[in-house]
Scaffold this motif. Structure first.
Motif, PDB file in Angstrom:
ATOM      1  N   ARG A 103       1.048  -1.603   0.146  1.00 32.03           N
ATOM      2  CA  ARG A 103      -0.410  -0.133   0.185  1.00 32.03           C
ATOM      3  C   ARG A 103       0.844   1.461  -0.237  1.00 32.03           C
ATOM      4  O   ARG A 103       0.730   1.904  -1.198  1.00 32.03           O
ATOM      5  CB  ARG A 103      -0.764  -0.331   1.380  1.00 32.03           C
ATOM      6  N   ASP A 104       1.702   1.259   0.867  1.00 31.20           N
ATOM      7  CA  ASP A 104       3.082   2.205   1.428  1.00 31.20           C
ATOM      8  C   ASP A 104       3.594   3.010   0.126  1.00 31.20           C
ATOM      9  O   ASP A 104       2.963   4.307  -0.278  1.00 31.20           O
ATOM     10  CB  ASP A 104       3.429   2.361   1.798  1.00 31.20           C
ATOM     11  N   ALA A 105       4.313   1.902  -0.559  1.00 29.30           N
ATOM     12  CA  ALA A 105       4.570   2.080  -2.043  1.00 29.30           C
ATOM     13  C   ALA A 105       4.189   2.497  -2.736  1.00 29.30           C
ATOM     14  O   ALA A 105       4.240   3.197  -4.042  1.00 29.30           O
ATOM     15  CB  ALA A 105       5.693   0.866  -2.383  1.00 29.30           C
ATOM     16  N   VAL A 106       2.873   2.415  -3.198  1.00 24.90           N
ATOM     17  CA  VAL A 106       2.090   2.622  -4.491  1.00 24.90           C
ATOM     18  C   VAL A 106       1.178   3.750  -3.842  1.00 24.90           C
ATOM     19  O   VAL A 106       1.383   4.595  -4.797  1.00 24.90           O
ATOM     20  CB  VAL A 106       1.208   1.185  -4.693  1.00 24.90           C
ATOM     21  N   VAL A 107       1.186   3.643  -3.155  1.00 26.38           N
ATOM     22  CA  VAL A 107       0.578   5.278  -2.657  1.00 26.38           C
ATOM     23  C   VAL A 107       1.754   6.684  -2.902  1.00 26.38           C
ATOM     24  O   VAL A 107       1.347   7.365  -3.478  1.00 26.38           O
ATOM     25  CB  VAL A 107      -0.251   5.672  -1.079  1.00 26.38           C
ATOM     26  N   ALA A 108       2.609   6.220  -2.333  1.00 27.68           N
ATOM     27  CA  ALA A 108       4.070   7.002  -2.908  1.00 27.68           C
ATOM     28  C   ALA A 108       4.048   7.146  -4.492  1.00 27.68           C
ATOM     29  O   ALA A 108       4.716   7.816  -4.876  1.00 27.68           O
ATOM     30  CB  ALA A 108       5.455   6.785  -2.069  1.00 27.68           C
ATOM     31  N   ASN A 109       4.561   5.880  -4.786  1.00 31.99           N
ATOM     32  CA  ASN A 109       4.360   6.161  -6.033  1.00 31.99           C
ATOM     33  C   ASN A 109       3.623   6.991  -6.795  1.00 31.99           C
ATOM     34  O   ASN A 109       3.550   7.706  -7.962  1.00 31.99           O
ATOM     35  CB  ASN A 109       4.706   4.862  -7.203  1.00 31.99           C
ATOM     36  N   ILE A 110       2.524   6.511  -6.470  1.00 32.65           N
ATOM     37  CA  ILE A 110       1.006   7.382  -7.576  1.00 32.65           C
ATOM     38  C   ILE A 110       1.547   9.165  -7.184  1.00 32.65           C
ATOM     39  O   ILE A 110       1.166  10.416  -8.266  1.00 32.65           O
ATOM     40  CB  ILE A 110      -1.094   6.747  -6.890  1.00 32.65           C
ATOM     41  N   GLY A 111       1.415   9.226  -6.235  1.00 36.39           N
ATOM     42  CA  GLY A 111       2.007  10.411  -5.243  1.00 36.39           C
ATOM     43  C   GLY A 111       2.927  11.497  -5.835  1.00 36.39           C
ATOM     44  O   GLY A 111       2.758  13.033  -6.587  1.00 36.39           O
ATOM     45  N   GLU A 112       3.654  10.452  -6.654  1.00 43.02           N
ATOM     46  CA  GLU A 112       5.588  10.758  -7.284  1.00 43.02           C
ATOM     47  C   GLU A 112       4.420  11.156  -9.058  1.00 43.02           C
ATOM     48  O   GLU A 112       4.873  12.327  -9.416  1.00 43.02           O
ATOM     49  CB  GLU A 112       5.736   9.838  -7.780  1.00 43.02           C
ATOM     50  N   LEU A 113       3.575  10.463  -8.962  1.00 44.18           N
ATOM     51  CA  LEU A 113       2.852  10.558 -10.852  1.00 44.18           C
ATOM     52  C   LEU A 113       1.998  11.925 -11.204  1.00 44.18           C
ATOM     53  O   LEU A 113       2.326  13.024 -11.346  1.00 44.18           O
ATOM     54  CB  LEU A 113       2.247   9.238 -11.401  1.00 44.18           C
ATOM     55  N   VAL A 114       1.109  11.811  -9.330  1.00 41.93           N
ATOM     56  CA  VAL A 114       1.118  13.231  -9.781  1.00 41.93           C
ATOM     57  C   VAL A 114       0.701  14.152  -9.149  1.00 41.93           C
ATOM     58  O   VAL A 114       0.797  15.547 -10.851  1.00 41.93           O
ATOM     59  CB  VAL A 114      -0.292  12.929  -8.539  1.00 41.93           C
ATOM     60  N   GLU A 115       2.316  13.820  -8.638  1.00 39.95           N
ATOM     61  CA  GLU A 115       2.846  15.687  -8.548  1.00 39.95           C
ATOM     62  C   GLU A 115       3.917  15.793 -10.181  1.00 39.95           C
ATOM     63  O   GLU A 115       3.544  16.869 -10.603  1.00 39.95           O
ATOM     64  CB  GLU A 115       4.672  15.491  -7.430  1.00 39.95           C
TER      65      GLU A 115
END
Length: 184
Positions: free
Chosen positions: A28-40
């Motif tokens: 969960r945490d790694a996937v959410v962090a990856n999505i956050g990076e893509l959003v930015e």
């Protein structure tokens, strides 16, 4: 090249990264962090970010489980599409939102791999969109007690078969977060 004419743009879809959907999700945490990076990255490049939010008997609008995870915050200017079916296009305004933005290519992230992600990537492809699935940007929870493979196998299988999807005039691709490009 998308079969949708006059749609040169790309959008990032963030599907169902809600507390009640990803609370017990694999990595969960790694996937959410990856999505956050893509959003930015998408925001920095002026690429539309479209948020999808599921409602159901378990995900009641306004409840804590229905809310997006606190790590991901939608900008007020970014579209939010509410849905009740797995395919984010079914009975929603997603197609209209994408048409207005001139989008023919989707970069897809979110949850759950074996439900709304799978339904949406197939739905988009059938509707003429080019679709890139972010291999480390989607997840699911363990459904092995009901006979499903382990989450890491579900994710790996989805990444594998999507890489080889073909259809006239459309492309399917799989890319890691670090490899995703929004602009040609």
């Amino acid at each position: 090249m998308s079969t949708l004419t006059d749609r040169p743009n790309t959008a990032l879809l963030v599907i169902d990264v809600q507390n009640g959907v990803v609370g017990e999700a694999y990595q969960r945490d790694a996937v959410v962090a990856n999505i956050g990076e893509l959003v930015e990255r998408a925001r920095e490049q002026g690429v539309p970010v479209v948020w999808i939010q599921h409602s159901s008997a378990q995900l009641v609008p306004g409840s804590a489980v229905w809310e997006y995870v606190p790590e991901l915050v939608r900008a007020e200017s970014e579209p939010l599409v509410h849905k009740k079916f797995g395919d984010s296009f079914e009975d929603t305004e997603l197609a209209q939102v994408l048409a207005e933005a001139g989008v023919g290519h989707l970069v897809v992230t979110g949850a759950e791999t074996d439900a709304c992600i799978r339904s949406t990537i197939h739905g988009a492809f059938a509707r003429g969109y080019d679709v890139t699935l972010v291999s480390d940007g989607h997840t699911t929870f363990d459904k092995s007690q009901w006979g499903a493979p382990a989450p890491e196998q579900v994710i790996a299988h989805t990444n594998l078969y999507w890489r080889y999807q073909t259809a006239p005039g459309r492309t399917a691709a799989v890319a890691e977060t670090k490899e995703v490009t929004f602009l040609d």
